[in-house]
Scaffold this motif. Structure first.
Motif, PDB file in Angstrom:
ATOM      1  N   ASN A  81       0.712  -1.378   0.541  1.00  0.00           N
ATOM      2  CA  ASN A  81      -0.017  -0.152  -0.469  1.00  0.00           C
ATOM      3  C   ASN A  81       0.604   1.569   0.078  1.00  0.00           C
ATOM      4  OD1 ASN A  81      -1.203   2.184   1.991  1.00  0.00           O
ATOM      5  ND2 ASN A  81      -2.954   0.856   0.810  1.00  0.00           N
ATOM      6  N   LEU A  82       0.522   2.571  -1.201  1.00  0.00           N
ATOM      7  CA  LEU A  82       1.140   3.175  -0.912  1.00  0.00           C
ATOM      8  C   LEU A  82       1.606   3.868  -0.067  1.00  0.00           C
ATOM      9  CD1 LEU A  82       2.774   5.295  -3.039  1.00  0.00           C
ATOM     10  CD2 LEU A  82       0.685   6.620  -3.818  1.00  0.00           C
ATOM     11  N   ASP A  83       0.288   4.102   0.903  1.00  0.00           N
ATOM     12  CA  ASP A  83       0.752   5.349   2.325  1.00  0.00           C
ATOM     13  C   ASP A  83       1.260   4.198   3.028  1.00  0.00           C
ATOM     14  OD1 ASP A  83      -1.525   7.033   1.243  1.00  0.00           O
ATOM     15  OD2 ASP A  83      -3.229   5.748   2.695  1.00  0.00           O
ATOM     16  N   LYS A 139       3.815   2.284   1.953  1.00  0.00           N
ATOM     17  CA  LYS A 139       5.522   2.720   1.381  1.00  0.00           C
ATOM     18  C   LYS A 139       6.235   4.252   1.935  1.00  0.00           C
ATOM     19  CE  LYS A 139       5.869   1.217  -2.626  1.00  0.00           C
ATOM     20  NZ  LYS A 139       5.868   0.482  -3.668  1.00  0.00           N
ATOM     21  N   SER A 140       5.226   4.832   2.133  1.00  0.00           N
ATOM     22  CA  SER A 140       5.792   6.287   2.379  1.00  0.00           C
ATOM     23  C   SER A 140       6.267   6.408   3.807  1.00  0.00           C
ATOM     24  CB  SER A 140       5.136   7.108   1.775  1.00  0.00           C
ATOM     25  OG  SER A 140       3.786   7.329   0.582  1.00  0.00           O
ATOM     26  N   TYR A 192       3.616   2.052 -10.641  1.00  0.00           N
ATOM     27  CA  TYR A 192       3.566   3.554 -10.127  1.00  0.00           C
ATOM     28  C   TYR A 192       5.019   4.010  -9.926  1.00  0.00           C
ATOM     29  CZ  TYR A 192       3.326   7.845  -6.753  1.00  0.00           C
ATOM     30  OH  TYR A 192       3.166   8.660  -6.435  1.00  0.00           O
ATOM     31  N   ASP A 193       5.536   3.628  -9.571  1.00  0.00           N
ATOM     32  CA  ASP A 193       7.003   3.689  -9.471  1.00  0.00           C
ATOM     33  C   ASP A 193       8.433   3.944 -10.182  1.00  0.00           C
ATOM     34  OD1 ASP A 193       7.061   3.585  -6.429  1.00  0.00           O
ATOM     35  OD2 ASP A 193       6.878   1.230  -6.633  1.00  0.00           O
TER      36      ASP A 193
END
Length: 462
Positions: A194-196, A198-199, A219-220
């Motif tokens: 999940n991007l959140d 990962k951030s 996405y990356d």
């Protein structure tokens, strides 16, 4: 950590400086050995005039053949890369002296200096490799992700266990995630997170000044080469389109024509010899034509030397070749391991069906299969299929289709004529590396790998 970074930068600078000194010192020593302590100016001055060109050429080839990555190379890989570097430097120096009309630059010096460079650079680089390994030590690692963690862990343990120690494996939802990050030196993030989350992981690593590596997803990759823009005072990142401009396609086509003509002329004796061997060994057809897809999903017939028995797929249907595939002939094994079977594809390139560099052309059967399994697979055909590519020089024959796709998309997003030239040169390096041309293998299980290497890892999954 900042001190370590500064030390690494100084070490890299000294590494390259000593390299250049040894390259030029080897040439000077060759003059001394051939002409004595006072080489004639008529012969020596041409060398002095091209010292900058020789030094720059060395640095370029050093980078292309991976000598800038001291830590991850083995001793054997390092010496092999040095061999390719000094051979290319020999060819380049010969061209420089020819085009600048420096005929007084002795050919004996060229040959002797190449041998001395190989010896001195190999000794120096092995010493530097040993120092770098001792300085780096074995770093504790955390691998975060889902199903991909086991595959990455196996590869780290099997290939890089002397520099990386996998200490923790956990899911992105682990309650101990931040604690694991604090107790690790290096963090690997697998794709599909999940991007959140990962951030959060990346921000934590940045705050602790710890290296973090990410297995990219679409996405990356889409963000590669993004350009800074703005609306009023709001900063924006413009995501570039996937594909080549008209100018890029033109320059790429010019490079394809030049390289294909040169290679057809250069390799014609080899092609004639192997064509005769194929014909005389089993009396079958010399060439093998097969439908493949190129740019915009256009179908064309790829041309290869036949490496399997006649009508190999009559019983099996379309399948990928195994490492010990019984359909492959004895001559075919030699041609596959050295990529000689691919040489006829230079005619495909000259015709315009293929490019020298690009995603490898795939069969319609497998394209249809992969398009159903991998959503982004359709983007491979926005450029012409290639004889070689990023997936071939950095991956292996048995690299998973998803990982090959990532290499292909990264190539497309980063395309430049200089990247094409770099990949062409790197293809020379992998031509004689057996591992990169092997067929599909059945890997050992994750548990077997842990048992074989006696690894104890803290594993937390959902």
């Amino acid at each position: 950590m900042k001190t370590n970074k500064s030390g690494t930068e100084v070490f890299s600078f000294l590494l390259y400086l000593v390299d250049i000194i040894l390259v030029n010192l080897s040439i000077y020593l060759s003059f001394i050995l051939i002409f004595g302590s006072n080489p004639p100016e008529f012969n020596f001055n041409p060398y002095l005039d091209i010292i900058p060109l020789i030094s720059i050429s060395y640095l370029i080839y050093m980078y292309v053949f991976g000598l800038n990555d001291v830590l991850k190379n083995t001793v054997g890989q390092t010496i092999y890369s040095i061999l390719l570097t000094v051979i290319c430097l020999l060819i380049t120096t010969s061209f420089i002296t020819f085009f600048l009309r420096m005929f007084s630059y002795p050919r004996s010096v060229l040959l002797l200096s190449t041998a001395i460079q190989l010896i001195t650079l190999s000794i120096w680089r092995v010493i530097a490799w040993k120092v770098m390994r001792i300085k780096h030590g074995v770093k504790d690692c955390l691998i975060v992700g889902g199903a991909a963690t086991e595959d990455l862990t196996k590869k780290v343990i099997m290939k890089y266990r002397d520099i990386y120690n996998v200490k923790y494996i956990c899911s992105p939802n682990s309650p101990n995630l931040l604690n694991f990050i604090e107790n690790s030196h290096i963090i690997f993030i697998c794709n599909g997170i999940n991007l959140d989350i990962k951030s959060i992981i990346i921000e934590k690593c940045i705050s602790l000044d710890k290296p973090v590596y990410i297995i990219p997803d679409m996405y990356d990759i889409a963000l590669l080469n993004s350009r800074l823009s703005k609306i009023d005072d709001v900063p924006l990142l413009k995501v570039p389109r996937i594909g080549l401009t008209i100018e890029e396609r033109l320059f790429k086509r010019i490079l394809d024509i030049i390289v294909s003509i040169v290679c057809i002329v250069l390799f014609s004796p080899i092609m004639v010899i192997f064509a005769a061997i194929i014909k005389f060994t089993d009396g079958g057809e010399i060439f093998y034509k097969q439908e493949r897809l190129t740019v915009d999903n256009k179908v064309f017939n790829v041309l290869k030397f036949r490496t399997m028995v006649m009508n190999a797929e009559n019983l099996t249907g379309p399948v990928l070749a195994d490492e010990e595939d019984p359909r492959i002939t004895k001559v075919g094994k030699i041609m596959r391991s050295t990529r000689i079977d691919e040489l006829p594809q230079f005619f495909n390139i000259l015709k315009g069906d293929m490019s020298v560099v690009g995603p490898r052309p795939e069969r319609p059967f497998f394209v249809e299969k992969f398009n159903k399994e991998i959503e982004e697979y359709k983007y491979r055909t926005v450029v012409k299929a290639g004889l070689t590519g990023l997936a071939q020089v950095l991956g292996k024959y048995n690299t998973h289709a998803k990982d090959k796709l990532k290499y292909d998309l990264i190539y497309i997003k980063n395309y430049s004529i200089f990247l094409d030239i770099k990949i062409i040169l790197q293809t020379i390096k992998i031509m004689f590396i057996k591992e990169s041309s092997q067929g599909l293998t059945k890997d050992a299980s994750f548990k077997d790998i842990l048992k074989q290497y006696n690894k104890e890892i803290t594993i937390e999954k959902d």
